[in-house]
Write a protein that holds these residues in place. Sequence first.
Motif, mmCIF file in Angstrom:
data_model
loop_
_atom_site.group_PDB
_atom_site.id
_atom_site.type_symbol
_atom_site.label_atom_id
_atom_site.label_comp_id
_atom_site.label_asym_id
_atom_site.label_seq_id
_atom_site.Cartn_x
_atom_site.Cartn_y
_atom_site.Cartn_z
ATOM 1 N N LEU A 45 1.110 -11.993 2.437
ATOM 2 C CA LEU A 45 0.116 -11.320 1.696
ATOM 3 C C LEU A 45 0.609 -10.294 0.979
ATOM 4 O O LEU A 45 1.697 -9.620 1.272
ATOM 5 N N LYS A 46 -0.012 -9.984 -0.019
ATOM 6 C CA LYS A 46 0.628 -8.889 -1.044
ATOM 7 C C LYS A 46 0.439 -7.498 -0.185
ATOM 8 O O LYS A 46 -0.352 -7.648 0.623
ATOM 9 N N PRO A 47 1.374 -6.607 -0.528
ATOM 10 C CA PRO A 47 1.230 -5.392 0.325
ATOM 11 C C PRO A 47 -0.042 -4.555 0.267
ATOM 12 O O PRO A 47 -0.256 -3.807 1.489
ATOM 13 N N GLU A 48 -0.616 -4.763 -0.673
ATOM 14 C CA GLU A 48 -1.900 -3.842 -0.612
ATOM 15 C C GLU A 48 -3.132 -4.533 0.021
ATOM 16 O O GLU A 48 -4.134 -4.018 0.230
ATOM 17 N N ILE A 49 -2.997 -5.931 0.590
ATOM 18 C CA ILE A 49 -3.840 -6.580 1.182
ATOM 19 C C ILE A 49 -3.909 -6.250 2.725
ATOM 20 O O ILE A 49 -2.681 -6.425 3.247
ATOM 21 N N LEU A 50 -4.921 -6.026 3.310
ATOM 22 C CA LEU A 50 -4.896 -5.817 4.904
ATOM 23 C C LEU A 50 -4.517 -6.952 5.536
ATOM 24 O O LEU A 50 -4.832 -8.151 5.364
ATOM 25 N N ASP A 51 -3.691 -6.830 6.571
ATOM 26 C CA ASP A 51 -3.236 -8.157 7.554
ATOM 27 C C ASP A 51 -3.619 -7.804 8.806
ATOM 28 O O ASP A 51 -2.982 -7.360 9.613
ATOM 29 N N PRO A 52 -4.950 -8.150 9.175
ATOM 30 C CA PRO A 52 -5.512 -8.258 10.632
ATOM 31 C C PRO A 52 -4.636 -8.724 11.516
ATOM 32 O O PRO A 52 -4.345 -8.483 12.788
ATOM 33 N N GLN A 53 -3.981 -9.915 11.291
ATOM 34 C CA GLN A 53 -3.136 -10.770 12.376
ATOM 35 C C GLN A 53 -1.931 -10.176 12.630
ATOM 36 O O GLN A 53 -1.598 -10.092 13.704
ATOM 37 N N GLY A 54 -1.264 -9.526 11.498
ATOM 38 C CA GLY A 54 -0.024 -8.909 11.659
ATOM 39 C C GLY A 54 -0.591 -7.642 12.544
ATOM 40 O O GLY A 54 0.304 -7.194 13.482
ATOM 41 N N LYS A 55 -1.591 -6.651 12.540
ATOM 42 C CA LYS A 55 -1.791 -5.731 13.167
ATOM 43 C C LYS A 55 -2.294 -6.055 14.714
ATOM 44 O O LYS A 55 -1.934 -5.433 15.426
ATOM 45 N N ALA A 56 -2.746 -7.423 15.017
ATOM 46 C CA ALA A 56 -2.896 -7.682 16.308
ATOM 47 C C ALA A 56 -1.728 -7.979 16.644
ATOM 48 O O ALA A 56 -1.466 -7.698 18.040
ATOM 49 N N VAL A 57 -0.816 -8.669 16.264
ATOM 50 C CA VAL A 57 0.638 -8.962 16.992
ATOM 51 C C VAL A 57 1.246 -7.728 17.227
ATOM 52 O O VAL A 57 2.025 -7.556 18.305
ATOM 53 N N LEU A 58 1.211 -6.785 16.288
ATOM 54 C CA LEU A 58 1.908 -5.371 16.392
ATOM 55 C C LEU A 58 1.396 -4.578 17.764
ATOM 56 O O LEU A 58 2.089 -4.300 18.383
ATOM 57 N N GLY A 59 0.018 -4.787 18.114
ATOM 58 C CA GLY A 59 -0.530 -4.211 19.253
ATOM 59 C C GLY A 59 -0.094 -5.087 20.446
ATOM 60 O O GLY A 59 0.076 -4.375 21.504
ATOM 61 N N ALA A 60 0.062 -6.333 20.256
ATOM 62 C CA ALA A 60 0.306 -7.094 21.484
ATOM 63 C C ALA A 60 1.725 -6.741 21.600
ATOM 64 O O ALA A 60 2.078 -6.828 23.066
ATOM 65 N N MET A 61 2.610 -6.606 20.895
ATOM 66 C CA MET A 61 4.054 -6.421 20.901
ATOM 67 C C MET A 61 4.126 -4.863 22.105
ATOM 68 O O MET A 61 5.051 -4.984 22.851
ATOM 69 N N GLY A 62 3.490 -4.021 21.380
ATOM 70 C CA GLY A 62 3.635 -2.681 22.026
ATOM 71 C C GLY A 62 3.117 -2.785 23.580
ATOM 72 O O GLY A 62 3.646 -2.396 24.572
ATOM 73 N N LEU A 64 3.254 -5.578 25.391
ATOM 74 C CA LEU A 64 4.206 -6.330 26.223
ATOM 75 C C LEU A 64 5.474 -5.540 26.290
ATOM 76 O O LEU A 64 6.403 -6.292 26.876
ATOM 77 N N GLY A 65 5.618 -4.363 25.949
ATOM 78 C CA GLY A 65 6.984 -3.709 26.119
ATOM 79 C C GLY A 65 7.808 -3.750 25.223
ATOM 80 O O GLY A 65 8.711 -3.308 25.402
ATOM 81 N N PHE A 66 7.570 -4.533 24.021
ATOM 82 C CA PHE A 66 8.466 -4.410 22.854
ATOM 83 C C PHE A 66 8.370 -3.055 22.105
ATOM 84 O O PHE A 66 7.259 -2.680 21.389
ATOM 85 N N SER A 67 9.389 -2.403 22.279
ATOM 86 C CA SER A 67 9.529 -1.002 21.272
ATOM 87 C C SER A 67 10.233 -0.978 20.199
ATOM 88 O O SER A 67 10.858 -1.859 19.861
ATOM 89 N N GLY A 68 9.750 0.048 19.333
ATOM 90 C CA GLY A 68 10.711 0.053 18.094
ATOM 91 C C GLY A 68 10.120 -0.643 17.041
ATOM 92 O O GLY A 68 10.862 -0.539 15.680
ATOM 93 N N VAL A 69 8.947 -1.348 17.132
ATOM 94 C CA VAL A 69 8.432 -2.155 16.053
ATOM 95 C C VAL A 69 7.403 -1.336 15.232
ATOM 96 O O VAL A 69 6.397 -0.845 15.786
ATOM 97 N N GLU A 70 7.425 -1.181 13.822
ATOM 98 C CA GLU A 70 6.542 -0.030 13.381
ATOM 99 C C GLU A 70 5.529 -0.887 12.533
ATOM 100 O O GLU A 70 4.549 -0.338 12.443
ATOM 101 N N ALA A 71 5.890 -2.170 12.095
ATOM 102 C CA ALA A 71 4.973 -2.917 11.450
ATOM 103 C C ALA A 71 5.130 -4.333 11.390
ATOM 104 O O ALA A 71 6.254 -4.745 11.652
ATOM 105 N N VAL A 72 4.108 -5.183 11.367
ATOM 106 C CA VAL A 72 4.181 -6.797 11.225
ATOM 107 C C VAL A 72 3.463 -7.233 10.372
ATOM 108 O O VAL A 72 2.247 -6.770 9.970
ATOM 109 N N ARG A 73 3.841 -8.152 9.434
ATOM 110 C CA ARG A 73 3.182 -8.913 8.419
ATOM 111 C C ARG A 73 3.213 -10.239 8.862
ATOM 112 O O ARG A 73 4.154 -10.865 8.890
ATOM 113 N N GLN A 74 1.992 -10.781 8.833
ATOM 114 C CA GLN A 74 2.057 -12.467 8.969
ATOM 115 C C GLN A 74 2.228 -13.300 7.744
ATOM 116 O O GLN A 74 1.633 -12.602 6.667
#
Length: 115
Positions: A45-62, A64-74
Amino acid sequence: MIIRDPGCAPFGASSPVDRLATPRPPVRLDRLERPVARVVVDVMLKPEILDPQGKAVLGAMGRLGFSGVEAVRQGKRFEIEVDGDVTPEVFSELERAAGTLLANPVIEDYAIHVE
Protein backbone atom coordinates in the motif's frame (compact mmCIF):
# COMPACT_ATOMS: atom_id res chain seq x y z
CA MET A 1 -4.54 -47.52 -3.74
CA ILE A 2 -5.48 -46.10 -0.35
CA ILE A 3 -4.84 -48.25 2.71
CA ARG A 4 -7.18 -47.39 5.57
CA ASP A 5 -6.80 -48.53 9.18
CA PRO A 6 -10.34 -48.57 10.58
CA GLY A 7 -9.11 -47.78 14.09
CA CYS A 8 -6.94 -44.87 13.01
CA ALA A 9 -9.29 -42.24 11.58
CA PRO A 10 -13.00 -42.00 10.79
CA PHE A 11 -14.12 -42.57 7.22
CA GLY A 12 -13.32 -39.54 5.08
CA ALA A 13 -10.68 -38.16 7.46
CA SER A 14 -7.10 -37.95 6.33
CA SER A 15 -4.57 -39.95 8.28
CA PRO A 16 -0.79 -40.36 7.96
CA VAL A 17 -1.38 -43.80 6.42
CA ASP A 18 -3.65 -42.25 3.74
CA ARG A 19 -1.05 -39.64 2.85
CA LEU A 20 1.70 -42.25 2.50
CA ALA A 21 -0.38 -44.57 0.32
CA THR A 22 -1.84 -41.86 -1.96
CA PRO A 23 -0.12 -41.94 -5.36
CA ARG A 24 1.85 -38.82 -6.27
CA PRO A 25 1.69 -37.21 -9.71
CA PRO A 26 4.63 -38.14 -11.93
CA VAL A 27 7.58 -35.73 -12.10
CA ARG A 28 7.79 -33.95 -15.44
CA LEU A 29 11.35 -34.43 -16.64
CA ASP A 30 11.00 -31.86 -19.42
CA ARG A 31 10.33 -29.22 -16.71
CA LEU A 32 13.53 -30.19 -14.88
CA GLU A 33 15.68 -29.92 -17.99
CA ARG A 34 14.64 -26.38 -18.97
CA PRO A 35 16.07 -23.38 -17.12
CA VAL A 36 13.46 -21.47 -15.15
CA ALA A 37 13.83 -17.90 -13.95
CA ARG A 38 11.88 -16.44 -11.03
CA VAL A 39 10.56 -12.90 -11.12
CA VAL A 40 9.25 -11.44 -7.87
CA VAL A 41 6.67 -8.66 -7.65
CA ASP A 42 6.28 -7.05 -4.21
CA VAL A 43 3.12 -4.99 -3.78
CA MET A 44 2.62 -2.57 -0.86
CA LEU A 45 0.00 0.00 0.00
CA LYS A 46 1.20 3.54 -0.66
CA PRO A 47 2.43 5.27 2.52
CA GLU A 48 -0.52 7.69 2.58
CA ILE A 49 -3.08 4.84 2.47
CA LEU A 50 -4.28 3.54 5.85
CA ASP A 51 -3.41 -0.11 6.51
CA PRO A 52 -5.97 -1.63 8.91
CA GLN A 53 -4.48 -5.13 8.61
CA GLY A 54 -1.04 -3.80 9.48
CA LYS A 55 -2.50 -1.98 12.50
CA ALA A 56 -4.22 -5.21 13.63
CA VAL A 57 -0.94 -7.15 13.35
CA LEU A 58 0.88 -4.41 15.27
CA GLY A 59 -1.70 -4.61 18.08
CA ALA A 60 -1.49 -8.41 18.19
CA MET A 61 2.30 -8.31 18.38
CA GLY A 62 2.14 -6.11 21.47
CA ARG A 63 -0.45 -8.35 23.12
CA LEU A 64 1.71 -11.41 22.41
CA GLY A 65 4.76 -9.84 24.02
CA PHE A 66 6.76 -8.78 20.96
CA SER A 67 8.31 -5.45 21.90
CA GLY A 68 10.18 -2.80 19.97
CA VAL A 69 7.92 -2.93 16.90
CA GLU A 70 6.76 0.55 15.92
CA ALA A 71 4.82 -0.07 12.69
CA VAL A 72 3.61 -2.88 10.44
CA ARG A 73 2.56 -2.59 6.81
CA GLN A 74 0.89 -5.54 5.08
CA GLY A 75 1.71 -6.36 1.46
CA LYS A 76 1.65 -9.06 -1.20
CA ARG A 77 4.45 -11.02 -2.87
CA PHE A 78 4.04 -12.73 -6.23
CA GLU A 79 6.64 -15.24 -7.44
CA ILE A 80 6.39 -15.78 -11.18
CA GLU A 81 8.36 -18.55 -12.89
CA VAL A 82 9.35 -17.91 -16.49
CA ASP A 83 10.68 -20.48 -18.95
CA GLY A 84 14.20 -19.55 -19.98
CA ASP A 85 15.93 -16.25 -19.40
CA VAL A 86 14.23 -13.01 -18.45
CA THR A 87 14.84 -10.86 -21.51
CA PRO A 88 14.03 -7.15 -21.55
CA GLU A 89 10.85 -7.99 -23.48
CA VAL A 90 9.74 -10.55 -20.87
CA PHE A 91 10.56 -8.15 -18.03
CA SER A 92 8.59 -5.38 -19.72
CA GLU A 93 5.59 -7.67 -20.17
CA LEU A 94 5.71 -8.71 -16.51
CA GLU A 95 5.98 -5.05 -15.49
CA ARG A 96 2.84 -4.36 -17.48
CA ALA A 97 1.07 -7.29 -15.76
CA ALA A 98 2.17 -6.01 -12.36
CA GLY A 99 0.79 -2.54 -13.05
CA THR A 100 -2.54 -3.72 -14.45
CA LEU A 101 -3.31 -7.04 -12.73
CA LEU A 102 -1.20 -7.61 -9.61
CA ALA A 103 -1.29 -4.09 -8.17
CA ASN A 104 -3.84 -1.29 -8.03
CA PRO A 105 -1.67 1.72 -8.95
CA VAL A 106 -4.15 4.12 -7.34
CA ILE A 107 -3.46 2.79 -3.83
CA GLU A 108 -0.47 0.44 -4.20
CA ASP A 109 3.20 0.67 -5.20
CA TYR A 110 5.04 -2.31 -6.63
CA ALA A 111 8.62 -3.39 -7.14
CA ILE A 112 9.70 -6.08 -9.60
CA HIS A 113 13.01 -7.94 -9.63
CA VAL A 114 14.59 -11.14 -10.89
CA GLU A 115 15.79 -13.71 -8.33
